[in-house]
Design an enzyme around this catalytic site. Structure first.
Site, mmCIF file in Angstrom:
data_model
loop_
_atom_site.group_PDB
_atom_site.id
_atom_site.type_symbol
_atom_site.label_atom_id
_atom_site.label_comp_id
_atom_site.label_asym_id
_atom_site.label_seq_id
_atom_site.Cartn_x
_atom_site.Cartn_y
_atom_site.Cartn_z
ATOM 1 C CE LYS A 52 40.121 45.195 39.915
ATOM 2 N NZ LYS A 52 39.919 44.743 41.307
ATOM 3 C CD GLN A 96 40.435 46.691 44.405
ATOM 4 O OE1 GLN A 96 39.632 46.328 43.547
ATOM 5 N NE2 GLN A 96 41.679 46.240 44.417
ATOM 6 C CG ASP A 119 36.879 40.294 43.078
ATOM 7 O OD1 ASP A 119 37.700 40.305 42.144
ATOM 8 O OD2 ASP A 119 36.652 41.266 43.823
HETATM 9 N N1 GUN Z 1 42.807 43.560 45.955
HETATM 10 C C1 GUN Z 1 43.879 43.017 45.321
HETATM 11 N N2 GUN Z 1 43.463 42.217 44.296
HETATM 12 C C2 GUN Z 1 42.108 42.264 44.307
HETATM 13 C C3 GUN Z 1 41.117 41.652 43.487
HETATM 14 O O1 GUN Z 1 41.387 40.881 42.553
HETATM 15 N N3 GUN Z 1 39.813 41.958 43.800
HETATM 16 C C4 GUN Z 1 39.489 42.772 44.842
HETATM 17 N N4 GUN Z 1 38.189 42.982 45.084
HETATM 18 N N5 GUN Z 1 40.386 43.348 45.624
HETATM 19 C C5 GUN Z 1 41.694 43.097 45.350
#
Ligand code: GUN
Length: 289
Positions: A52, A96, A119
């Site tokens: 990311k 995350q 998100d």
């Molecule tokens: N863990 C697995 N997928 C995601 C996501 O799209 N965002 C976040 N913050 N954590 C995750």
């Protein structure tokens, strides 16, 4: 059979975003800024967050990665979230997931300012999504919609079966596919671990979205001819054939089902890359607001 190429599509989207960022910044506008909090050092989370951050640089965004130790207290994590909420230079914040067991994930999610919740996990944003109001859509479901849209997959009136009811993928996906939208307007069946006669249901799917996290779970005897399959699974297994010693498997046995499908997402290179592209898109939307 047509491959829904997430690698290429996400590349196209990132290029579109980069062009827009360039035009915003060169006319004196603000550089989009995404902040990510990573707690602990789980290998998969580390990989995702690094990807990311790298993607931010690629499209001209600023990013800040905040690393907190595995044993950080919930209070200290919440204080970090508040600091970012209050920092007007930061447009988007992601924490995350998963978080260590001693931290209440929902409490942390609720602490994120919904206006910075790129998100799309905050309950108020999930509510807005369900009501078909403008909001940040969760990145993986949004990536799936974008693939369906860009490949002109007909969804209206179709039977969409979703396997898995996670808060991140299955549950929002079932809502999005049933909304009065394009893509959308499906008749949706959301299946999960307590579902009876799963195969009887999946065999009636026109669109099958698989997000249960079991490698190669869906086989050709579970689907009908002409189905569109979206495979959200990523399981890392040992492999002598790859230099890294690992390979990625989806929730669908690709080789077994491919001849029966109209469309299918590969793993890797399908849904995965789309998730990051949509996160960037949500961050850009936040900046423009
Ligand atoms: N863990 C697995 N997928 C995601 C996501 O799209 N965002 C976040 N913050 N954590 C995750």
């Amino acid at each position: 059979m047509i491959i829904l190429d997430g690698k290429k599509t996400s590349h196209d989207i990132k290029e579109e975003i980069a062009v827009e960022v360039n035009s915003i910044v060169s006319s004196g506008g603000k550089t989009p800024h995404l902040s990510a909090i990573l707690v602990g050092s789980d290998g998969a989370s580390e990989t995702y967050v690094n990807a990311k951050v790298k993607a931010c640089a690629k499209v001209g965004f600023q990013s800040t990665l905040i690393r907190l130790s595995e044993d950080v207290s919930e209070e200290d994590l919440l204080a970090e979230v508040k600091k970012i909420n209050d920092n007007s230079d930061i447009d988007g914040l992601i924490v995350q997931l998963p978080l260590p067991k001693h931290i209440n994930e929902m409490k942390v999610t609720e602490a994120i300012d919904p206006k910075k919740d790129v998100d799309g996990f905050h309950p108020s944003n999930i509510g807005r999504m369900a009501l078909n109001l403008p909001t940040y859509l969760p990145a993986t479901p949004a990536g799936i919609l974008e693939l369906l849209k860009r490949y002109d997959v007909e969804t209206s009136g179709k039977h969409c079966v979703v396997i898995g009811r996670s808060h991140i993928v299955g549950s929002p996906m079932s809502i999005l596919m049933s909304r009065n939208n394009i893509p959308g307007n499906c008749t949706v069946t959301l299946t999960h671990s307590r579902t009876q006669n799963l195969k009887g249901i999946t065999k009636t799917a026109d669109i099958l979205i698989v997000a249960l996290g079991k490698a190669e779970f869906v086989t050709s005897d579970m689907i009908k001819e002409g189905v569109c399959i979206i495979d959200v699974g990523i399981t890392r297994v040992r492999s002598d054939k790859n230099k890294s010693g690992w390979k990625l498997l989806g929730d669908v046995n690709f080789e077994d089902v491919k001849e029966k499908c109209s469309f299918i997402t590969p793993v890797p290179g399908g849904v995965g890359p789309m998730t990051i592209a949509m996160l960037l898109q949500n961050t850009l939307i936040s900046t423009k607001k």
